[in-house]
Design a protein around this motif. Structure first.
Motif, PDB file in Angstrom:
ATOM      1  N   SER A 184      62.510  10.067  65.406  1.00  0.00           N
ATOM      2  CA  SER A 184      62.043  11.447  65.405  1.00  0.00           C
ATOM      3  C   SER A 184      62.796  12.299  64.392  1.00  0.00           C
ATOM      4  O   SER A 184      62.426  13.429  64.128  1.00  0.00           O
ATOM      5  N   GLY A 185      63.870  11.746  63.839  1.00  0.00           N
ATOM      6  CA  GLY A 185      64.641  12.485  62.849  1.00  0.00           C
ATOM      7  C   GLY A 185      65.390  13.657  63.432  1.00  0.00           C
ATOM      8  O   GLY A 185      65.665  14.631  62.750  1.00  0.00           O
ATOM      9  N   GLY A 186      65.733  13.564  64.713  1.00  0.00           N
ATOM     10  CA  GLY A 186      66.465  14.647  65.363  1.00  0.00           C
ATOM     11  C   GLY A 186      67.885  14.761  64.842  1.00  0.00           C
ATOM     12  O   GLY A 186      68.414  13.824  64.223  1.00  0.00           O
ATOM     13  N   ILE A 187      68.498  15.913  65.065  1.00  0.00           N
ATOM     14  CA  ILE A 187      69.879  16.073  64.609  1.00  0.00           C
ATOM     15  C   ILE A 187      70.826  16.355  65.766  1.00  0.00           C
ATOM     16  O   ILE A 187      72.006  16.521  65.583  1.00  0.00           O
ATOM     17  N   HIS A 188      70.280  16.412  66.944  1.00  0.00           N
ATOM     18  CA  HIS A 188      71.124  16.690  68.089  1.00  0.00           C
ATOM     19  C   HIS A 188      70.565  15.962  69.297  1.00  0.00           C
ATOM     20  O   HIS A 188      69.372  16.005  69.552  1.00  0.00           O
ATOM     21  N   ALA A 189      71.423  15.272  70.027  1.00  0.00           N
ATOM     22  CA  ALA A 189      70.955  14.574  71.219  1.00  0.00           C
ATOM     23  C   ALA A 189      71.800  14.963  72.413  1.00  0.00           C
ATOM     24  O   ALA A 189      73.001  15.156  72.300  1.00  0.00           O
ATOM     25  N   SER A 190      71.143  15.083  73.539  1.00  0.00           N
ATOM     26  CA  SER A 190      71.837  15.393  74.770  1.00  0.00           C
ATOM     27  C   SER A 190      72.008  14.102  75.559  1.00  0.00           C
ATOM     28  O   SER A 190      71.081  13.306  75.662  1.00  0.00           O
ATOM     29  N   LEU A 191      73.199  13.881  76.080  1.00  0.00           N
ATOM     30  CA  LEU A 191      73.485  12.587  76.697  1.00  0.00           C
ATOM     31  C   LEU A 191      74.013  12.741  78.121  1.00  0.00           C
ATOM     32  O   LEU A 191      74.909  12.012  78.531  1.00  0.00           O
ATOM     33  N   ASP A 192      73.456  13.687  78.847  1.00  0.00           N
ATOM     34  CA  ASP A 192      73.990  13.930  80.182  1.00  0.00           C
ATOM     35  C   ASP A 192      73.906  12.697  81.068  1.00  0.00           C
ATOM     36  O   ASP A 192      72.967  11.918  80.981  1.00  0.00           O
ATOM     37  N   HIS A 193      74.917  12.566  81.904  1.00  0.00           N
ATOM     38  CA  HIS A 193      75.006  11.507  82.913  1.00  0.00           C
ATOM     39  C   HIS A 193      75.244  10.115  82.337  1.00  0.00           C
ATOM     40  O   HIS A 193      75.217   9.147  83.069  1.00  0.00           O
ATOM     41  N   LEU A 194      75.446  10.008  81.046  1.00  0.00           N
ATOM     42  CA  LEU A 194      75.830   8.697  80.528  1.00  0.00           C
ATOM     43  C   LEU A 194      77.329   8.525  80.732  1.00  0.00           C
ATOM     44  O   LEU A 194      78.094   9.462  80.538  1.00  0.00           O
ATOM     45  N   THR A 195      77.751   7.329  81.123  1.00  0.00           N
ATOM     46  CA  THR A 195      79.176   7.129  81.323  1.00  0.00           C
ATOM     47  C   THR A 195      79.827   6.750  80.002  1.00  0.00           C
ATOM     48  O   THR A 195      79.152   6.376  79.040  1.00  0.00           O
TER      49      THR A 195
END
Lengths: 227, 207
Positions: B139-150
């Motif tokens: 998707s060519g995103g520049i920001h990812a949210s990674l909630d709840h990943l250990t």
């Protein structure tokens, strides 16, 4: 880095050794200090550039370890407490050495860049500790001597190595994983692909993947923690 | 980061044990006080100490609340039905489970079922993670949210994802600069040519 700059750094180094370091002593327990070091360790591991040093905490912890060790020596070696104390000290020592090694690796890799940055900072907000600074200065001197001795044997037009060629810079836009310790709004992410900017809000305890340059100041003021 | 270092961090979490020995007084560790130890009375200690004492057969480890077949079964169902990552019962669920099952297998109720459940959870989450990484990069995103990943899960994509994004970034920058200043590239090639020819000629003359 030319010789006059190096001399300047060396002079400041000597001055720093004379200064007392008790100005930023807050009332911290050993546990707090350990926590600070553990966080600094992870931040240092994951950030592309070298971060401000934590010498006062590291020194404090090393003092604490020494103190504990002298206390242990009074206990009987068959006492189960001795093993427990020793085990913990080993764990702490691992964190400290891993932290310091990580910094040395970065200093070696980015030596020219790091020193160049250091000359722009005044002595209170240096990123390198005194001994790290000394290491960096000596490392560069040795590197220069080494290059000179080899380049002498090269054809005349290749005998000089331009400074920029020796200079490796950390990629400040590289991506990092992080967790927000508190909510931070208006974090600006530059999109180098399309030359536009995006704004995000980091909620408390949320985790993100972002370019390092967007959050660099939040790492230094401890609002976010690298993962 | 090496997975063993994450295991090292996981060993900081607390766990309940029942000691098999008596020790009067409190032990003042740098990371906090523990004790007193009374044989048969449960107390909370850091995992690294629990494992060490267990290996020397000086304590029994109590199964943590979340390490329960029914609860994990439920968690697995929730993870399966959710599009997103769900919150794990423990920040280091895989590491703690593996350490406990390795050292104190006998102390854990229904250890084999726990092992399978945790492994299933991990596999499910990792495959979810891989597919979302793929979508994200495409998707060519520049920001990812990674909630709840250990931490361990994040670490499992560390060698790949940030590097891939950095590479994309530098490739894009290169293609930009190439179109903008094609002239300078030509210049450098020309310079290189002259050096090459000079080198070859000096070699000839010396031989």
């Amino acid at each position: 880095m030319n010789t006059s700059e190096v001399a300047e750094l060396e002079r400041e180094l000597l001055q720093n050794e004379d200064l007392d370091e008790d100005d930023n002593e807050e009332k911290l327990t050993a546990q707090d200090v350990l926590e600070i070091i553990e966080k600094a360790w992870l931040n240092e591991k994951f950030s592309p550039e070298i971060l401000p040093h934590k010498t006062e905490y590291v020194d404090c912890m090393l003092e604490q370890i020494k103190y504990m060790e002298s206390n242990i020596s009074f206990l009987q070696s068959t006492d189960i407490q001795v093993d427990i104390y020793k085990f913990e000290l080993e764990r702490i020592r691992y964190i400290i050495t891993s932290y310091l090694r990580c910094r040395l690796r970065k200093i070696e890799l980015y030596a020219f860049y790091v020193l160049e940055q250091e000359t722009t900072r005044n002595s209170e907000d240096r990123y390198l500790s005194d001994s790290e600074l000394k290491f960096a200065v000596e490392y560069i001197q040795n590197l220069d001597i080494h290059f000179d001795s080899i380049l002498k044997k090269m054809p005349w037009n290749l005998q000089t190595l331009e400074d920029p060629n020796k200079r490796i810079k950390p990629n400040m836009d590289s991506y990092v994983f992080l967790r927000a310790n508190k909510s931070v709004s208006n974090v600006i992410i530059k999109d180098v692909f399309e030359n536009r900017e995006e704004e995000v809000e980091l909620l408390e305890n949320s985790q993100h993947l972002l370019p390092y340059s967007s959050v660099v100041m939040y790492i230094k003021d401890k609002s976010v923690q690298l993962l | 980061m090496d997975p063993s270092e994450i295991e090292f961090i996981a060993e900081k979490s607390n766990i309940e044990i029942i000691p098999k020995f008596n020790l009067d007084g409190v032990i003042h560790l740098i990371s906090g006080d523990i004790g007193p130890f009374r044989a048969g009375l449960p107390l909370i200690v850091p995992l690294w100490l629990a494992l060490n004492l267990r290996q020397r057969n000086k304590c029994r480890i109590l199964t943590p609340d979340w390490m329960d077949v029914d609860k994990l079964e439920e968690k697995k169902e929730e993870e399966k039905n959710s599009k997103f990552f769900t919150k794990m019962p423990h920040e280091h669920y895989l590491e703690v489970t593996q350490l406990l099952l390795k050292v104190a297998n006998d102390d854990i109720n229904r250890a084999d079922e726990i092992r399978t459940l945790i492994k299933d959870l991990w596999d499910m989450r990792i495959s979810k993670l891989r597919s979302s990484v793929n979508t994200f990069v495409n998707s060519g995103g520049i920001h990812a949210s990674l909630d709840h990943l250990t931490q361990l899960e994040i670490n499992s994509i560390r060698p790949l994802l940030p590097d891939a994004l950095n590479m994309l970034q530098s490739l894009n920058q290169d293609s930009d600069s190439e179109t903008e200043d094609g002239d300078s590239t030509q210049n450098t090639t020309r310079n290189r040519n002259t050096t090459d020819s000079f080198l070859s000629s000096s070699f000839h003359s010396s031989s």
